[in-house]
Design a protein around this motif. Structure first.
Motif, short mmCIF file in Angstrom:
data_model
loop_
_atom_site.label_atom_id
_atom_site.label_comp_id
_atom_site.label_asym_id
_atom_site.label_seq_id
_atom_site.Cartn_x
_atom_site.Cartn_y
_atom_site.Cartn_z
N VAL A 137 0.83 -1.21 0.00
CA VAL A 137 0.00 0.00 0.00
C VAL A 137 0.87 1.26 0.00
O VAL A 137 0.56 2.23 -0.70
CB VAL A 137 -0.98 -0.01 1.19
N TRP A 138 1.97 1.26 0.77
CA TRP A 138 2.86 2.42 0.73
C TRP A 138 3.41 2.62 -0.67
O TRP A 138 3.59 3.75 -1.13
CB TRP A 138 3.99 2.28 1.74
N LEU A 139 3.69 1.51 -1.36
CA LEU A 139 4.17 1.60 -2.73
C LEU A 139 3.09 2.18 -3.64
O LEU A 139 3.37 3.00 -4.52
CB LEU A 139 4.61 0.22 -3.21
N ALA A 140 1.84 1.77 -3.43
CA ALA A 140 0.73 2.29 -4.23
C ALA A 140 0.52 3.78 -3.98
O ALA A 140 0.29 4.56 -4.91
CB ALA A 140 -0.55 1.51 -3.91
N TYR A 141 0.61 4.20 -2.71
CA TYR A 141 0.50 5.62 -2.40
C TYR A 141 1.65 6.40 -3.05
O TYR A 141 1.46 7.52 -3.54
CB TYR A 141 0.52 5.86 -0.89
N ALA A 142 2.84 5.80 -3.03
CA ALA A 142 3.99 6.47 -3.64
C ALA A 142 3.79 6.66 -5.13
O ALA A 142 4.22 7.67 -5.70
CB ALA A 142 5.26 5.66 -3.37
N GLU A 143 3.11 5.70 -5.77
CA GLU A 143 2.83 5.82 -7.20
C GLU A 143 1.97 7.05 -7.47
O GLU A 143 2.25 7.81 -8.40
CB GLU A 143 2.12 4.56 -7.70
N SER A 144 0.94 7.26 -6.67
CA SER A 144 0.09 8.43 -6.86
C SER A 144 0.82 9.72 -6.49
O SER A 144 0.55 10.78 -7.03
CB SER A 144 -1.19 8.29 -6.03
N GLU A 145 1.77 9.60 -5.56
CA GLU A 145 2.54 10.76 -5.13
C GLU A 145 3.45 11.28 -6.23
O GLU A 145 3.81 12.46 -6.26
CB GLU A 145 3.37 10.37 -3.90
N GLU A 146 3.83 10.38 -7.16
CA GLU A 146 4.73 10.76 -8.25
C GLU A 146 4.17 11.92 -9.06
O GLU A 146 4.91 12.75 -9.56
CB GLU A 146 4.96 9.56 -9.18
N GLY A 147 2.84 11.97 -9.21
CA GLY A 147 2.23 13.00 -10.04
C GLY A 147 1.84 14.24 -9.28
O GLY A 147 1.22 15.14 -9.84
N GLU A 148 2.19 14.32 -8.00
CA GLU A 148 1.82 15.46 -7.18
C GLU A 148 3.06 16.24 -6.75
O GLU A 148 4.16 15.69 -6.69
CB GLU A 148 1.06 14.99 -5.93
#
Length: 267
Positions: free
Chosen positions: A97-108
């Protein structure tokens, strides 16, 4: 510099592809993340109730607390082999889940002033502490996410230091055999949601053994100045938090639904 960034992205997507191969049930994925989240919020509650000193970010400190609580249970030698497997899956699921959140964080645009570390940092810290607790046992975790063990060679020392630090600040509040237990209650309230889409999560938690274990283990080992309440309820948003005014922890069904969505994205 640009090539280094591309290399990091390649590693990142390779880790996601590898993570898809790890077999965890939908229920364990959601409940595992929920359990780590609850221990995280209990970390906040203990900092507030026991006036614990925190050096650095409190959010990071209670992230570490949640892992220590799972590892303490894992190595208690009073659980079955199937429970060991389940706890292992819980720790893996939270890393994912932290990896998934990090994926969305890439575009922010990153908020470096946030009280939280960046999600990729939280992913790496989670991996480091879990791996550092038992490098031989958790070498599979490094392999699952296609990471290099050499990058985590100092994690065993880091885990030991953090464990010692938490035990040091908690030691004055540990119950002795003759300590009264009247104020040590952790009161759990599980509310049925109105939204039918959230009903499956209510069904999962109302007879959840690990929730009972969390409740009894903390209340039987710590001297609390007053009861702490835990409410699992519909909130209108994916969230979990500790409120010092009512000394209560809230876990929202919507956050469990978000964990569920991450699971389905892996399939």
């Amino acid at each position: 510099m640009r090539y280094a960034f591309v290399f990091v992205l390649i590693q990142f997507w390779a880790a996601i592809a590898s993570a898809e191969d790890h077999q965890v049930s939908h229920k364990d994925y959601v409940l595992g993340n929920s359990l780590l989240t609850l221990y995280h919020e209990f970390g906040h509650a203990l900092v507030d109730n026991l006036n614990l000193p925190v050096l650095g970010r409190e959010e990071d400190a209670v992230d570490f607390f949640s892992i220590l609580m799972i590892e303490n249970k894992f190595h208690s030698k009073v659980i079955t082999q199937s429970q060991e497997v389940q706890l292992d899956d819980f720790l893996w699921s939270t890393a994912d889940v932290w990896l998934a959140y990090a994926e969305s964080e890439e575009g922010e645009e990153s908020n470096f002033a946030s009280e939280h570390s960046l999600d990729m940092q939280r992913f790496n810290s989670h991996i480091c502490l879990v791996y550092g607790s038992d490098p031989d046992f958790y070498s599979n975790l490094i392999q699952d996410f296609e990471l290099e063990e050499t990058e985590f060679e100092n994690c065993e020392d880091r885990f030991s230091r953090i464990e010692a630090s938490w035990m040091s600040v908690l030691e004055p509040s540990l119950q002795q055999g003759s300590d009264p237990n009247d104020d040590n209650e952790i009161l759990v309230f599980i509310h049925e949601p109105n939204n039918p889409e959230l009903k499956p999560f209510f069904d999962w938690v109302r007879n959840w053994p690990w929730l009972v274990d969390l409740q009894t283990s903390l209340s039987s080992t710590l001297i609390l100045p007053k009861p702490i309440t835990l409410s699992i309820t519909e909130c209108g948003e994916p969230n979990a938090f500790f409120d010092s005014e009512d000394n209560g922890i809230t876990l929202c069904y919507e956050l469990m639904a978000e964990y569920s969505e991450f699971y389905h994205q892996l399939q």
